[in-house]
Scaffold this active site. Structure first.
Site, PDB file in Angstrom:
ATOM      1  N   ASP A 187       0.870  -1.312   0.119  1.00 23.47           N
ATOM      2  CA  ASP A 187      -0.106  -0.002   0.153  1.00 23.47           C
ATOM      3  C   ASP A 187       0.842   1.223   0.027  1.00 23.47           C
ATOM      4  O   ASP A 187       2.051   1.257   0.313  1.00 23.47           O
ATOM      5  CB  ASP A 187      -0.852   0.037   1.201  1.00 23.47           C
ATOM      6  N   LYS A 188       0.156   2.511  -0.272  1.00 17.57           N
ATOM      7  CA  LYS A 188       0.930   3.622  -0.478  1.00 17.57           C
ATOM      8  C   LYS A 188      -0.008   4.774   0.653  1.00 17.57           C
ATOM      9  O   LYS A 188      -1.310   4.559   0.339  1.00 17.57           O
ATOM     10  CB  LYS A 188       1.051   3.976  -1.711  1.00 17.57           C
ATOM     11  N   HIS A 189       0.763   5.647   1.085  1.00 14.45           N
ATOM     12  CA  HIS A 189      -0.329   6.723   1.840  1.00 14.45           C
ATOM     13  C   HIS A 189       0.342   7.890   1.610  1.00 14.45           C
ATOM     14  O   HIS A 189       1.658   8.169   1.696  1.00 14.45           O
ATOM     15  CB  HIS A 189      -0.121   6.273   3.294  1.00 14.45           C
ATOM     16  N   SER A 190      -0.584   8.975   1.583  1.00 13.75           N
ATOM     17  CA  SER A 190       0.089  10.389   1.704  1.00 13.75           C
ATOM     18  C   SER A 190      -0.228  11.183   2.633  1.00 13.75           C
ATOM     19  O   SER A 190      -1.399  11.139   3.121  1.00 13.75           O
ATOM     20  CB  SER A 190      -0.429  11.240   0.212  1.00 13.75           C
ATOM     21  N   THR A 242      -9.141  10.717  -0.991  1.00 11.58           N
ATOM     22  CA  THR A 242      -9.376   9.720  -2.107  1.00 11.58           C
ATOM     23  C   THR A 242     -10.754   9.112  -2.087  1.00 11.58           C
ATOM     24  O   THR A 242     -11.302   9.085  -2.977  1.00 11.58           O
ATOM     25  CB  THR A 242      -8.240   8.580  -1.905  1.00 11.58           C
ATOM     26  N   ARG A 291      -6.458  14.016  20.755  1.00 10.06           N
ATOM     27  CA  ARG A 291      -5.481  14.871  20.214  1.00 10.06           C
ATOM     28  C   ARG A 291      -5.906  16.187  19.636  1.00 10.06           C
ATOM     29  O   ARG A 291      -5.465  17.219  19.908  1.00 10.06           O
ATOM     30  CB  ARG A 291      -4.651  14.159  19.150  1.00 10.06           C
ATOM     31  N   SER A 299      -0.412   6.740  14.437  1.00 12.81           N
ATOM     32  CA  SER A 299      -1.835   6.987  14.075  1.00 12.81           C
ATOM     33  C   SER A 299      -1.699   6.391  12.704  1.00 12.81           C
ATOM     34  O   SER A 299      -2.710   5.590  12.250  1.00 12.81           O
ATOM     35  CB  SER A 299      -2.304   8.273  14.238  1.00 12.81           C
ATOM     36  N   LYS A 350      -3.083   1.805  11.473  1.00 14.36           N
ATOM     37  CA  LYS A 350      -4.212   1.943  10.196  1.00 14.36           C
ATOM     38  C   LYS A 350      -3.782   1.040   9.175  1.00 14.36           C
ATOM     39  O   LYS A 350      -4.361   0.247   8.649  1.00 14.36           O
ATOM     40  CB  LYS A 350      -4.888   3.278   9.950  1.00 14.36           C
ATOM     41  N   LYS A 351      -2.780   1.493   8.682  1.00 14.24           N
ATOM     42  CA  LYS A 351      -2.168   0.862   7.222  1.00 14.24           C
ATOM     43  C   LYS A 351      -1.637  -0.507   7.758  1.00 14.24           C
ATOM     44  O   LYS A 351      -2.052  -1.418   7.137  1.00 14.24           O
ATOM     45  CB  LYS A 351      -0.920   1.718   6.843  1.00 14.24           C
TER      46      LYS A 351
HETATM   47  N1  URA Z   1      -3.448  11.281   9.500  1.00 15.35           N
HETATM   48  C1  URA Z   1      -3.811  10.225  10.434  1.00 15.35           C
HETATM   49  O1  URA Z   1      -4.144   9.229  10.092  1.00 15.35           O
HETATM   50  N2  URA Z   1      -3.372  10.732  11.706  1.00 15.35           N
HETATM   51  C2  URA Z   1      -2.628  11.731  12.059  1.00 15.35           C
HETATM   52  O2  URA Z   1      -2.079  11.803  12.900  1.00 15.35           O
HETATM   53  C3  URA Z   1      -2.269  12.541  11.000  1.00 15.35           C
HETATM   54  C4  URA Z   1      -2.806  12.170   9.714  1.00 15.35           C
END
Ligand code: URA
Length: 443
Positions: free
Chosen positions: A83-86, A123, A171, A186, A190-191
């Site tokens: 996977d990729k995350h931005s 997305t 937060r 965080s 999730k990833k």
């Molecule tokens: N995206 C997230 O999922 N968590 C963060 O804390 C910041 C960006």
């Protein structure tokens, strides 16, 4: 076992927490036995005292395990799960180009993506512009589609990393969102709950990024790559530019139409395709699908030019309920705004600077994003033909084209765009799109 009070005292006094203490805290976050006031104290102590990599790994893993973790071993998949995350930007639609490319190269991409946040696009909101596309399928259906088509992109579910939802909400109201270890845990929790073998992070810098300071963005990229890899998933990070919109368009349906052009090897602008390609290259290398970057580049180019990446995208859209001929007739399916007009520059000269955050907020203002959680999004509105830094603005080159619901809204967006683009007599050097690459270990 240390009490929660003792754990907070340790962190307050600047001592590192061990994995058992972090696990106990995260269990308490998930089952509700740790109160919001204790959680507030914890995140503030982390904000002030930081966390070392071992603590951050333990926090990431405990948060990952607070809910469902996808498994792909029964039966085993014939390729790596990637996977990729931005970290977010404007016109950043690389995920929708990268996922089908990686699928066409033998990877499996179970991408769980976000909605727009603040001035940045999301997305999932873009995919929701496709009529019928189901962004929240059950986990079993999601996994079955990934197995069959090689990729599926959907929205967050309540099942994955539930501890993050509580932690993020606390937060948000305690001025601790900016803490790097908390951001890292965080994002990665999730990833990693997707059951990955490899992950690539696109960390943006520049005035349109969430983290505008380049030193901080670099620190975030380093930490994401170290902690992800220590947590058991080979993680690479690229630092990339967000001092101008990445794509020709910003707006949900407009960006989908640009993705379709890119996948059909008709890119409208070099930067979007160049970054999508390099992120795909990095993903193939992280996943062991190519031994080196030159080989990976050849595979990526072939996946696009042969049409196989476009095929994977079409298969994903159709499996998730969208039209099976979207790529052949995008105009039949993607909504168009009633008012479309150019934004005249008002003066001639080179674009030297763009306030990207203002451009993002103009799209939100047109109705393309949310001001408050729960706001309805209009998929048709947005901007196209966005001018880039170094381009010559004037009577023949407007700054952008606005797609709006009303003439008044179009005029307001045009004003914002004129204010957001600075024009000068000298052509500036274009921003460097792809900066540093951060990997950990032997890559
Ligand atoms: N995206 C997230 O999922 N968590 C963060 O804390 C910041 C960006």
């Amino acid at each position: 076992m240390m009490s929660i009070r003792k754990i907070l005292q340790h962190k307050r006094d600047g001592q590192a927490l061990d994995a058992a203490a972090i696990q106990a805290l995260v269990s308490g976050i998930t089952d509700g036995s740790v109160g919001d006031e204790q959680l507030g104290a914890f995140v503030m102590a982390v904000f002030l005292n930081g966390m070392d990599d071992d603590e951050c790994v333990a926090l990431t893993q405990a948060m990952r395990d607070s809910g469902r973790v996808l498994r792909w071993d029964d039966p085993a998949l014939p390729g790596p799960v990637l996977d990729k995350h931005s970290t977010g930007g404007i016109g950043d639609v690389t995920s929708l180009i990268l996922a089908p490319i990686v699928a066409a190269c033998g990877g499996f991409v179970p991408m769980i993506a976000g909605r727009g946040l603040g001035h940045t696009g999301g997305t999932v909101d873009k995919l929701a512009a496709i009529p019928g596309y189901e962004v929240s399928p059950a986990a079993e259906r999601f996994q079955a589609i990934v197995r069959k088509t090689g990729c599926a992109i959907i929205g967050q579910t309540d099942e994955l990393a539930p501890a993050d939802r509580r932690l993020y909400a606390v937060r948000d109201v305690t001025a601790t969102v900016e803490s790097i270890p908390l951001i890292v845990a965080s994002i990665l929790s999730k990833k990693l709950a997707e059951g990955l073998d490899g992950l690539v992070l696109d960390v943006k810098t520049g005035n349109g990024a969430v983290m505008t300071d380049s030193g901080q963005a670099r620190q975030l990229a380093r930490s994401l790559s170290e902690v992800g890899t220590l947590a058991g998933v080979r993680t690479h990070a690229l630092l990339t530019d967000m001092s101008q919109p990445l794509a020709d368009c910003a707006g949900n349906a407009l960006e989908i139409s640009e993705v379709i052009d890119c996948l059909q090897d008709r890119p409208r602008r070099d930067s979007l395709m160049a970054l999508s390609r390099e992120l795909a290259v990095e993903t193939l290398v992280a996943g062991g699908l190519a031994d080196d970057r030159d080989t990976a580049r050849r595979k990526v180019d072939e996946a696009v030019s042969s049409g196989r990446a476009a095929e994977r995208f079409a298969a994903m859209v159709s499996a998730l309920g969208g039209p099976s001929d979207l790529l052949d007739h995008p105009d039949q399916y993607l909504p168009e705004a009633p008012v479309i007009r150019d934004v005249e520059a008002g003066q001639s000269g080179y674009v030297t600077d763009i306030d990207v955050r203002a451009i993002g907020l103009a799209v939100v203002d047109l109705g393309g994003g949310r001001r408050r959680a729960g706001d309805r999004i209009d998929p048709a509105v947005g901007l196209s033909g966005l001018i880039q830094i170094g381009e010559d603005a004037g009577p023949d080159r407007p700054l952008a084209r606005v797609h709006a619901r009303t003439a008044d809204e179009a005029e307001r967006a045009a004003e914002t765009i004129r204010r957001a683009c600075r024009i000068g007599p000298q052509r500036p050097a274009p921003p460097v799109l792809i900066g540093e690459r951060l990997t950990s270990g032997d890559d």
